[in-house]
Structure formats: structure tokens, C-alpha cells
Design an enzyme around this catalytic site. Sequence first.
Site, PDB file in Angstrom:
ATOM      1  N   CYS A   1      43.083  33.899  98.355  1.00 24.10           N
ATOM      2  CA  CYS A   1      42.983  35.352  98.359  1.00 24.10           C
ATOM      3  C   CYS A   1      42.747  35.852  96.938  1.00 24.10           C
ATOM      4  CB  CYS A   1      44.259  35.956  98.933  1.00 24.10           C
ATOM      5  SG  CYS A   1      44.338  37.763  98.795  1.00 24.10           S
TER       6      CYS A   1
ATOM      7  N   ASP B   1      43.932  30.273 101.759  1.00 28.36           N
ATOM      8  CA  ASP B   1      43.308  30.583 103.044  1.00 28.36           C
ATOM      9  C   ASP B   1      42.684  29.289 103.559  1.00 28.36           C
ATOM     10  OD1 ASP B   1      43.858  33.382 103.010  1.00 28.36           O
ATOM     11  OD2 ASP B   1      42.169  33.697 101.663  1.00 28.36           O
TER      12      ASP B   1
END
Length: 321
Positions: A228, A235
Site C-alpha cells: 500500500c 497486498d
Amino acid sequence: MTLGSPNIPSAVPLGKDVSYPKGYDASLLFPMPRLDARRTLGLAGVPSQVTAASDLPFKGFDLWNAYELSWLNAKGLPKVALLRLKVPCTSPNIIESKSFKLYLNSFNQTRFETVHHVFDLLRNDLARTLAAEIELELVGPDQFANETIAEFVGVDLDKLDVAIDCYEPDAALLKLTGEASKMAVASGATDIQAALNVSDAQATSAEPNVLGTSISEKVFSRLLKSNCPVTDQPDWACIQIEYTGPAIDHTSLLKYIVSYRMHNGFHEHCVEKIFVDILKQCSPTSLSVYARYTRRGGLDINPWRATFDVTPPALGRSARQ
């Protein structure tokens, strides 16, 4: 923040302590323009207001699945549903994910006469924030049994035994099979197939290593990881790449996918960068890039980008989601 991350507005709620809403509040939705991130991809011709797919080198959508939608009926009894949102890649904005979560939470203690009122609010609020026409579906509990797991199919790149030391995106890692074979010969390798570490699917053609030979294949990897750009949290995703064109060396493609491991970027931008890099470096005549990211905060995002000849993929959910 690494090069390629879009400019992050200071007002974004992600990464900040916020109060959870007590009642329905559409103002919680926070739009993020796509344009800044797309400019980092060298898409100089992208207009400030994309109005059609022809304004972009790809078509596609972002599929959002929300697993934590709940509200109260007129009698105060809680109801639940899954939300499925499909956003066209031509939308000027994406929605910042934490703001989406907060917005959905604002339904939790709000009473609605019918599920149709909930649906209409969601559709209108989301379309207004995204500034685009959207496809929205609410899946009720009586349909939950139909929500099945469907893994990507094709050549599993993760079975390759590859030495990797690059963890920032580098398009130069991408090689065609013929290019890789020439490099192997130049380095003194005598067993071309072993040097390339290619899959059986690539090795069985009559001339698997001839530069320019056009093939059609589908490959996937569960090793895509990015971070992120606001919180630096990981992620995780599975990615499927389908193409027609000169054979792409599998080892180089896996190295390229893994190179995102320390990259900061939103899901949508990462998939667009992967698409653009493969298109530029490998010159396929047809290309599809589809990523399924694991959920965070009850939401998962699944961006798909493709050349205009490609049929949209079947929507599904992987086990890790």
C-alpha cells in the site's frame, strides 16, 4: 514511496485513526483520480477526462467484492449481503479502500424499509463518487451456496526453480524465449531448455526458442505482492496473464512478477503497469492481465486489463480471498 505511486491527497483516511460512523453517511467515500498514476506509465496521450476505452491502450474493469455489508430492516432486525461492484477502467476515479469500508459500515445501524432502498443508495453513491456508470449486485444469504472457489488455470509459473534478487519493478527483466536462448548460448550453456528453465508447454513446440514464433498461452502466479502506498502494508495477489504473440520466457516473467515485492502502488495501478510493460517489452498481439488481490477490511479488489479483442474473464474467487 517508490516511483510510480500516485500522489496521495493528505485528506485520505487510509493510515489514520478515524471514528467509525454511527449512521449512514455518503460523504465518507473518498475518490482518488486515476490520472496521476497513469501519467507515470508514459501514457502521455491520456486525456484529463477519459470518456471512452479508445482513450486508453487497454479496456477492463476493477471488480470489488465486499463481504461485510449489513443494515437494519424496518423492525431493527440486522440483514447481511455480499456486495459485488464492477468499475470500468474508464472511470476518472477509484475509491480509496478504507473510505469504502467506513462508508459500508455506516449502514450497520441504519434502518431501511427494503433491500431495494439499500441497493439504490449504494448504486447512486458509488456512481457519483466514481463519476461513472457502474455494475452493482447484492448477493443475499439464499445465494451464498453458489459462491464457489475457482482458481486460475494455465501454466503455473511458481513451479519454476528460479534465483531472484530484484524486488523493485524492472520491465527489462521481461524477455522473449528466443532472446533468453541467445543469452544462454552466449553464456556458454549447452542445454538450452535447461538453461531457460522453460515449462513443458513452451518446450513441446517444434521451434520453442525461435524468436518471433507466435503462440497463445495462459500462465499464472500466486507470488504477486505489492505494498500500500499509504500504509506500506503488504497486498497479496494471484495473477493470470494470457497472450498471443512471441513466446515470453517463463523465468523472466516470474522474475518480473516477483519484482513488485517491495513496490508501493494501488492494486489498479500495479495491474496497469504490468500490462503496459508486457505490451512494450514483448509486443503481444493480444494480452490480458487479471489480478485477484486478497481481502483487507472485508474488501478485495480484482483489476482486469486487456487489449480490445479479448473477451472478459469469468468472475470467480480464489481460495486465498
